[in-house]
Design a protein around this motif. Structure first.
Motif, PDB file in Angstrom:
ATOM      1  N   ARG A  90      14.264   3.875  -2.901  1.00 49.29           N
ATOM      2  CA  ARG A  90      14.596   4.971  -3.810  1.00 49.29           C
ATOM      3  C   ARG A  90      16.098   5.238  -3.835  1.00 49.29           C
ATOM      4  O   ARG A  90      16.686   5.483  -4.885  1.00 49.29           O
ATOM      5  CB  ARG A  90      13.843   6.234  -3.371  1.00 49.29           C
ATOM      6  N   ILE A  91      16.732   5.161  -2.689  1.00 49.95           N
ATOM      7  CA  ILE A  91      18.151   5.507  -2.554  1.00 49.95           C
ATOM      8  C   ILE A  91      19.067   4.382  -3.039  1.00 49.95           C
ATOM      9  O   ILE A  91      20.236   4.622  -3.323  1.00 49.95           O
ATOM     10  CB  ILE A  91      18.467   5.838  -1.072  1.00 49.95           C
ATOM     11  N   ALA A  92      18.564   3.185  -3.147  1.00 51.90           N
ATOM     12  CA  ALA A  92      19.402   2.002  -3.425  1.00 51.90           C
ATOM     13  C   ALA A  92      20.379   2.206  -4.574  1.00 51.90           C
ATOM     14  O   ALA A  92      21.500   1.716  -4.530  1.00 51.90           O
ATOM     15  CB  ALA A  92      18.526   0.781  -3.689  1.00 51.90           C
ATOM     16  N   GLY A  93      19.986   2.924  -5.603  1.00 52.85           N
ATOM     17  CA  GLY A  93      20.858   3.109  -6.760  1.00 52.85           C
ATOM     18  C   GLY A  93      21.763   4.325  -6.688  1.00 52.85           C
ATOM     19  O   GLY A  93      22.521   4.589  -7.615  1.00 52.85           O
ATOM     20  N   VAL A  94      21.721   5.061  -5.589  1.00 49.90           N
ATOM     21  CA  VAL A  94      22.533   6.274  -5.454  1.00 49.90           C
ATOM     22  C   VAL A  94      23.963   5.877  -5.109  1.00 49.90           C
ATOM     23  O   VAL A  94      24.211   5.152  -4.139  1.00 49.90           O
ATOM     24  CB  VAL A  94      21.949   7.210  -4.369  1.00 49.90           C
ATOM     25  N   GLU A  95      24.886   6.351  -5.914  1.00 50.68           N
ATOM     26  CA  GLU A  95      26.290   6.017  -5.695  1.00 50.68           C
ATOM     27  C   GLU A  95      26.757   6.512  -4.329  1.00 50.68           C
ATOM     28  O   GLU A  95      26.493   7.643  -3.940  1.00 50.68           O
ATOM     29  CB  GLU A  95      27.155   6.635  -6.802  1.00 50.68           C
ATOM     30  N   ALA A 136      10.199  -5.819   1.748  1.00 47.98           N
ATOM     31  CA  ALA A 136       9.711  -5.579   3.110  1.00 47.98           C
ATOM     32  C   ALA A 136       9.739  -6.873   3.929  1.00 47.98           C
ATOM     33  O   ALA A 136      10.173  -6.869   5.083  1.00 47.98           O
ATOM     34  CB  ALA A 136       8.306  -4.998   3.074  1.00 47.98           C
ATOM     35  N   ARG A 137       9.309  -7.974   3.330  1.00 49.48           N
ATOM     36  CA  ARG A 137       9.330  -9.256   4.041  1.00 49.48           C
ATOM     37  C   ARG A 137      10.765  -9.636   4.435  1.00 49.48           C
ATOM     38  O   ARG A 137      11.016 -10.032   5.572  1.00 49.48           O
ATOM     39  CB  ARG A 137       8.776 -10.371   3.153  1.00 49.48           C
ATOM     40  N   GLU A 138      11.667  -9.512   3.474  1.00 47.88           N
ATOM     41  CA  GLU A 138      13.064  -9.867   3.743  1.00 47.88           C
ATOM     42  C   GLU A 138      13.638  -8.973   4.838  1.00 47.88           C
ATOM     43  O   GLU A 138      14.308  -9.446   5.763  1.00 47.88           O
ATOM     44  CB  GLU A 138      13.891  -9.752   2.463  1.00 47.88           C
ATOM     45  N   PHE A 139      13.376  -7.680   4.736  1.00 46.09           N
ATOM     46  CA  PHE A 139      13.893  -6.737   5.720  1.00 46.09           C
ATOM     47  C   PHE A 139      13.382  -7.084   7.122  1.00 46.09           C
ATOM     48  O   PHE A 139      14.160  -7.178   8.075  1.00 46.09           O
ATOM     49  CB  PHE A 139      13.498  -5.300   5.355  1.00 46.09           C
ATOM     50  N   PHE A 140      12.073  -7.281   7.259  1.00 46.19           N
ATOM     51  CA  PHE A 140      11.519  -7.553   8.583  1.00 46.19           C
ATOM     52  C   PHE A 140      11.940  -8.927   9.096  1.00 46.19           C
ATOM     53  O   PHE A 140      12.151  -9.094  10.300  1.00 46.19           O
ATOM     54  CB  PHE A 140       9.997  -7.369   8.588  1.00 46.19           C
ATOM     55  N   GLN A 141      12.076  -9.894   8.214  1.00 47.16           N
ATOM     56  CA  GLN A 141      12.557 -11.203   8.659  1.00 47.16           C
ATOM     57  C   GLN A 141      13.951 -11.066   9.265  1.00 47.16           C
ATOM     58  O   GLN A 141      14.264 -11.665  10.300  1.00 47.16           O
ATOM     59  CB  GLN A 141      12.583 -12.209   7.505  1.00 47.16           C
ATOM     60  N   PRO A 143       5.260   0.896  11.065  1.00 49.17           N
ATOM     61  CA  PRO A 143       4.936   1.787   9.943  1.00 49.17           C
ATOM     62  C   PRO A 143       6.054   2.784   9.627  1.00 49.17           C
ATOM     63  O   PRO A 143       6.261   3.155   8.467  1.00 49.17           O
ATOM     64  CB  PRO A 143       3.654   2.505  10.376  1.00 49.17           C
ATOM     65  N   ARG A 144       6.784   3.189  10.651  1.00 52.89           N
ATOM     66  CA  ARG A 144       7.907   4.103  10.414  1.00 52.89           C
ATOM     67  C   ARG A 144       9.012   3.385   9.639  1.00 52.89           C
ATOM     68  O   ARG A 144       9.650   3.980   8.759  1.00 52.89           O
ATOM     69  CB  ARG A 144       8.425   4.643  11.753  1.00 52.89           C
ATOM     70  N   LEU A 145       9.244   2.111   9.964  1.00 48.21           N
ATOM     71  CA  LEU A 145      10.239   1.323   9.223  1.00 48.21           C
ATOM     72  C   LEU A 145       9.793   1.095   7.782  1.00 48.21           C
ATOM     73  O   LEU A 145      10.604   1.169   6.854  1.00 48.21           O
ATOM     74  CB  LEU A 145      10.499  -0.006   9.925  1.00 48.21           C
ATOM     75  N   ILE A 146       8.517   0.846   7.568  1.00 49.12           N
ATOM     76  CA  ILE A 146       8.010   0.662   6.209  1.00 49.12           C
ATOM     77  C   ILE A 146       8.202   1.945   5.407  1.00 49.12           C
ATOM     78  O   ILE A 146       8.645   1.906   4.252  1.00 49.12           O
ATOM     79  CB  ILE A 146       6.529   0.224   6.225  1.00 49.12           C
ATOM     80  N   ASP A 147       7.891   3.073   6.013  1.00 46.36           N
ATOM     81  CA  ASP A 147       8.090   4.361   5.349  1.00 46.36           C
ATOM     82  C   ASP A 147       9.571   4.558   5.000  1.00 46.36           C
ATOM     83  O   ASP A 147       9.916   4.989   3.889  1.00 46.36           O
ATOM     84  CB  ASP A 147       7.588   5.487   6.259  1.00 46.36           C
ATOM     85  N   ALA A 148      10.440   4.227   5.946  1.00 44.20           N
ATOM     86  CA  ALA A 148      11.884   4.361   5.708  1.00 44.20           C
ATOM     87  C   ALA A 148      12.355   3.394   4.626  1.00 44.20           C
ATOM     88  O   ALA A 148      13.278   3.706   3.865  1.00 44.20           O
ATOM     89  CB  ALA A 148      12.661   4.142   7.009  1.00 44.20           C
ATOM     90  N   GLU A 174       0.824  -1.211   0.000  1.00 40.93           N
ATOM     91  CA  GLU A 174       0.000   0.000   0.000  1.00 40.93           C
ATOM     92  C   GLU A 174       0.857   1.260   0.000  1.00 40.93           C
ATOM     93  O   GLU A 174       0.451   2.290  -0.534  1.00 40.93           O
ATOM     94  CB  GLU A 174      -0.925   0.004   1.219  1.00 40.93           C
ATOM     95  N   ALA A 175       2.025   1.183   0.589  1.00 46.22           N
ATOM     96  CA  ALA A 175       2.933   2.337   0.664  1.00 46.22           C
ATOM     97  C   ALA A 175       3.863   2.434  -0.551  1.00 46.22           C
ATOM     98  O   ALA A 175       4.704   3.320  -0.610  1.00 46.22           O
ATOM     99  CB  ALA A 175       3.758   2.262   1.940  1.00 46.22           C
ATOM    100  N   GLY A 176       3.727   1.495  -1.508  1.00 48.00           N
ATOM    101  CA  GLY A 176       4.587   1.534  -2.696  1.00 48.00           C
ATOM    102  C   GLY A 176       5.948   0.897  -2.490  1.00 48.00           C
ATOM    103  O   GLY A 176       6.857   1.094  -3.294  1.00 48.00           O
ATOM    104  N   VAL A 177       6.084   0.129  -1.429  1.00 46.96           N
ATOM    105  CA  VAL A 177       7.341  -0.565  -1.146  1.00 46.96           C
ATOM    106  C   VAL A 177       7.209  -1.996  -1.650  1.00 46.96           C
ATOM    107  O   VAL A 177       6.181  -2.638  -1.452  1.00 46.96           O
ATOM    108  CB  VAL A 177       7.654  -0.554   0.372  1.00 46.96           C
ATOM    109  N   ASP A 178       8.253  -2.477  -2.295  1.00 45.39           N
ATOM    110  CA  ASP A 178       8.268  -3.845  -2.786  1.00 45.39           C
ATOM    111  C   ASP A 178       7.988  -4.802  -1.625  1.00 45.39           C
ATOM    112  O   ASP A 178       8.700  -4.789  -0.617  1.00 45.39           O
ATOM    113  CB  ASP A 178       9.628  -4.132  -3.425  1.00 45.39           C
TER     114      ASP A 178
END
Length: 190
Positions: free
Chosen positions: A149-154, A89-94, A138-143, A81-85
């Motif tokens: 978005r930042i993942a590709g930033v050098e 999100a599952r991998e991160f929270f696991q 929810p704060r972690l999901i937002d982050a 719902e927040a536009g996060v893959d």
């Protein structure tokens, strides 16, 4: 127009070469987003010793696969719902669960070796601990949206690693911190 003396030209070249050797850094806005994520991870890891105390007193198992599965389902839905893959999100929270359980297991092992008796004022998981985690989620999901978005930033990955040593406290040789950061570092450009 005269040419600069060779020594001056050499100094200028060395200075320029030194500037080029500096690794790129993400923009300030991205640095703030990374720092925010790291503070949230640290806050979540800070809950692990409290959970460990509650489970020590109650004798509850550290592993709670059914509860984790429920949380991961909810997290995936909220992330989508927040536009996060959702898979991200599952991998991160696991990994956050895994890092927390590492801390809990180490504390239980330490307390077992010490012959620790139950704590005098154990926290109540349902009333005191879970609300803290529920506010962080929810704060972690937002982050996570920012991290996506930042993942590709050098330079983002390098900055994340450097700042994690400062912002994510870890009393157990860095291993829980490394586990908690793993899904982020896997996606970040160094």
């Amino acid at each position: 127009m005269s040419c600069p003396p060779p020594a001056l030209a050499l100094v200028v070249l060395l200075l320029l070469a030194g500037c080029q050797l500096q690794p790129p850094e993400p923009p300030d806005e991205d640095k703030l987003a990374i720092d925010r994520m790291l503070v949230l991870i640290d806050e979540r890891l800070d809950v692990a010793p409290v959970v460990a105390r509650a489970k020590w007193n109650s004798g509850a198992a550290i592993e709670a696969p059914e509860r984790e599965a429920q949380i991961l389902e909810r997290v995936a839905d909220e992330a989508g719902e927040a536009g996060v893959d959702e898979a991200f999100a599952r991998e991160f929270f696991q990994k956050q669960f895994d890092a927390s359980k590492q801390i809990q297991r180490r504390l239980h092992f330490q307390w077992l070796r010490e012959g620790r008796s139950p704590f005098a004022d154990p926290p109540d998981l349902a009333e005191e601990v879970r609300p803290v985690l529920d506010r962080l989620t929810p704060r972690l999901i937002d982050a996570l949206g920012d991290m996506q978005r930042i993942a590709g930033v050098e330079g983002a990955g390098r900055y994340l690693e450097e700042r994690a040593r400062v912002l994510v406290q870890d009393d157990f040789d860095g291993e829980p911190r490394a586990v908690a950061l793993e899904p982020l570092l896997e996606r970040m450009v160094p």
